[in-house]
Design a protein around this motif. Structure first.
Motif, PDB file in Angstrom:
ATOM      1  N   TRP A 153     -14.645   8.226  -0.957  1.00 57.96           N
ATOM      2  CA  TRP A 153     -15.744   7.325  -1.299  1.00 57.96           C
ATOM      3  C   TRP A 153     -17.045   8.108  -1.411  1.00 57.96           C
ATOM      4  O   TRP A 153     -17.856   7.869  -2.314  1.00 57.96           O
ATOM      5  N   PRO A 183     -16.820   5.171 -10.035  1.00 56.15           N
ATOM      6  CA  PRO A 183     -16.083   4.248  -9.158  1.00 56.15           C
ATOM      7  C   PRO A 183     -15.033   4.992  -8.346  1.00 56.15           C
ATOM      8  O   PRO A 183     -14.436   5.958  -8.828  1.00 56.15           O
ATOM      9  N   SER A 190      -7.039  -0.272 -12.159  1.00 49.54           N
ATOM     10  CA  SER A 190      -8.435   0.090 -12.370  1.00 49.54           C
ATOM     11  C   SER A 190      -8.880  -0.427 -13.732  1.00 49.54           C
ATOM     12  O   SER A 190      -8.344  -0.016 -14.758  1.00 49.54           O
TER      13      SER A 190
END
Length: 197
Positions: free
Chosen positions: A58, A67, A104
């Motif tokens: 992240w 993302p 995704s």
């Protein structure tokens, strides 16, 4: 997750981290500095040697301005099934938490989310939606046969499937009390469930 699935996920992450780092024009050292991890950690990630946590990935995604899904998503043919026991999950370093990406999104398609319940009996036949439509299904309970009309999938709780919604498709409960989550993606506005004939 099997050892093979784990290695596949690590290779996928390695390729994605390297590609996104190079796209951003950053060296190993500079990415490591910005993320706040060691250069060797980034190097291990890019050679599929590390065991990255959700937090590390992240941070890398945030630093690169992309993302999180871009680091763990693999291109896949459609239709596709991901069985519950085959999901490739990334663990947290701080809690008993695992994140498994199922899909995704990359287009500005409209997305509608439904919870569908169904019982054994008649098969629900659905006509094609507009060109480019896609359906994503995650089984919550029961056994369900659904998907392309000419080759439906047999799915169990926890299984995920994606298939074109712009071709004839069907839904059939094989056990009582079946339900699933349905995400419909379509390129332009179309009637909601009422128009799903």
């Amino acid at each position: 997750m099997t050892t093979k699935d784990h290695h596949t996920l690590l290779a996928q992450i390695a390729a994605a981290v390297r590609e996104e780092r190079l796209r951003a024009g950053l060296s190993l050292s500079e990415l490591a500095r910005r993320v706040g991890i060691s250069k060797s950690t980034v190097s291990q990630l890019e050679t599929a040697q590390g065991n990255p946590s959700v937090e590390t990935l992240w941070s890398i995604a945030s630093t690169l301005g992309i993302p999180f899904a871009r680091l763990v998503a693999a291109p896949s043919p459609r239709p596709q099934i991901i069985r519950a026991e085959e999901r490739a999950a990334v663990p947290s370093a701080t809690a008993d938490f695992h994140a498994a990406l199922l899909h995704s999104g990359s287009s500005p398609a409209q997305r509608d989310l439904y919870v569908v319940s169904l019982e054994p009996g008649d098969v629900r036949e659905a006509e094609p939606h507009p060109p480019g439509s896609t359906e994503h299904v995650l089984i919550g309970s029961g056994r369900v046969r659904l998907g392309p009309a000419d080759a439906p999938f047999l799915l169990h709780p926890g299984d995920y499937a994606v298939f074109p919604g712009d071709a004839p498709h069907s839904y059939e409960a094989l056990t009582p009390g079946a339900w699933f989550t349905l995400l419909m993606e379509h390129p332009s506005a179309e009637p909601r469930w009422g128009g799903h004939r």
